[in-house]
Design a protein around this motif. Structure first.
Motif, PDB file in Angstrom:
ATOM      1  N   ILE A  46      53.626  43.552  41.357  1.00 24.44           N
ATOM      2  CA  ILE A  46      53.892  42.439  42.650  1.00 24.44           C
ATOM      3  C   ILE A  46      55.743  42.657  41.535  1.00 24.44           C
ATOM      4  CG2 ILE A  46      54.700  40.046  41.652  1.00 24.44           C
ATOM      5  CD1 ILE A  46      51.563  39.471  40.101  1.00 24.44           C
ATOM      6  N   LYS A  47      55.748  42.588  43.609  1.00 29.62           N
ATOM      7  CA  LYS A  47      57.720  42.251  43.448  1.00 29.62           C
ATOM      8  C   LYS A  47      58.390  41.963  43.591  1.00 29.62           C
ATOM      9  CE  LYS A  47      56.491  46.906  45.075  1.00 29.62           C
ATOM     10  NZ  LYS A  47      56.219  47.836  44.777  1.00 29.62           N
ATOM     11  N   THR A  48      59.823  41.938  42.392  1.00 30.02           N
ATOM     12  CA  THR A  48      60.525  40.278  42.452  1.00 30.02           C
ATOM     13  C   THR A  48      62.056  41.443  42.102  1.00 30.02           C
ATOM     14  OG1 THR A  48      60.873  38.902  40.812  1.00 30.02           O
ATOM     15  CG2 THR A  48      60.635  40.858  40.308  1.00 30.02           C
ATOM     16  N   ASN A  49      62.811  40.778  42.527  1.00 31.72           N
ATOM     17  CA  ASN A  49      64.025  41.073  42.452  1.00 31.72           C
ATOM     18  C   ASN A  49      65.126  40.707  41.867  1.00 31.72           C
ATOM     19  OD1 ASN A  49      63.976  42.100  45.130  1.00 31.72           O
ATOM     20  ND2 ASN A  49      63.527  39.939  45.827  1.00 31.72           N
ATOM     21  N   LEU A  50      66.009  41.806  41.491  1.00 34.09           N
ATOM     22  CA  LEU A  50      67.507  40.969  40.006  1.00 34.09           C
ATOM     23  C   LEU A  50      68.789  40.568  41.598  1.00 34.09           C
ATOM     24  CD1 LEU A  50      67.866  44.743  38.731  1.00 34.09           C
ATOM     25  CD2 LEU A  50      66.977  42.763  38.061  1.00 34.09           C
ATOM     26  N   SER A  51      69.425  39.730  40.813  1.00 30.60           N
ATOM     27  CA  SER A  51      70.258  38.624  41.235  1.00 30.60           C
ATOM     28  C   SER A  51      71.545  38.604  40.621  1.00 30.60           C
ATOM     29  CB  SER A  51      69.994  37.172  41.286  1.00 30.60           C
ATOM     30  OG  SER A  51      71.236  36.448  42.261  1.00 30.60           O
ATOM     31  N   GLY A  52      72.637  38.317  41.403  1.00 34.00           N
ATOM     32  CA  GLY A  52      73.372  38.407  40.356  1.00 34.00           C
ATOM     33  C   GLY A  52      74.276  37.593  41.096  1.00 34.00           C
ATOM     34  N   ARG A  53      75.001  37.145  39.858  1.00 29.67           N
ATOM     35  CA  ARG A  53      76.030  35.419  40.207  1.00 29.67           C
ATOM     36  C   ARG A  53      77.600  36.203  39.650  1.00 29.67           C
ATOM     37  NH1 ARG A  53      72.530  34.457  43.367  1.00 29.67           N
ATOM     38  NH2 ARG A  53      71.343  33.183  43.056  1.00 29.67           N
ATOM     39  N   GLY A  54      78.494  35.209  39.495  1.00 26.01           N
ATOM     40  CA  GLY A  54      79.830  35.296  38.956  1.00 26.01           C
ATOM     41  C   GLY A  54      80.318  35.863  40.010  1.00 26.01           C
ATOM     42  N   LYS A  55      81.593  36.443  39.018  1.00 24.98           N
ATOM     43  CA  LYS A  55      82.360  37.526  40.092  1.00 24.98           C
ATOM     44  C   LYS A  55      82.175  38.988  39.570  1.00 24.98           C
ATOM     45  CE  LYS A  55      88.040  38.558  39.292  1.00 24.98           C
ATOM     46  NZ  LYS A  55      88.575  39.028  38.169  1.00 24.98           N
TER      47      LYS A  55
END
Length: 100
Positions: A46-55
């Motif tokens: 099952i494919k998914t992603n990483l997410s980046g937030r903030g500075k």
């Protein structure tokens, strides 16, 4: 990464595995012999992603695919373990199932 060397079925229908792992991987169990789960990274499809937030995207999030979100409550405590091999980092998250 380990390899299953042999398996046999008991009279009760359980399966006994003989597993070969290198020394470094065995240390990651920290001496624990109960609640051990065997999995293969080849099964993860099952494919998914990483997410980046903030500075500078300093905070990273693992996104849970929609198909896997059933029975997950956001207020639950989650345990995480990082397994390191020569070529990969494997993250294992443990979340209790919802109780109705």
């Amino acid at each position: 990464m380990g390899t299953i060397l042999s398996s046999k079925t008991t009279k009760e229908g359980d399966i006994v595995y003989e597993i070969l792992v290198d020394y470094e991987e065995s240390l990651q169990l920290k001496g624990r012999v109960k609640n051990v789960h065997v999995f293969s990274e080849d099964v993860a499809d099952i494919k998914t992603n990483l997410s980046g937030r903030g500075k500078n995207e300093a905070t990273k999030y693992f996104l849970i695919p929609t198909s896997l979100r059933k029975n997950i409550k956001l207020t639950d405590k989650v345990k995480c373990q990082k397994l390191e091999t020569e070529s990969k980092n494997i993250f294992v998250y443990v979340v209790d199932k919802l109780r109705f």
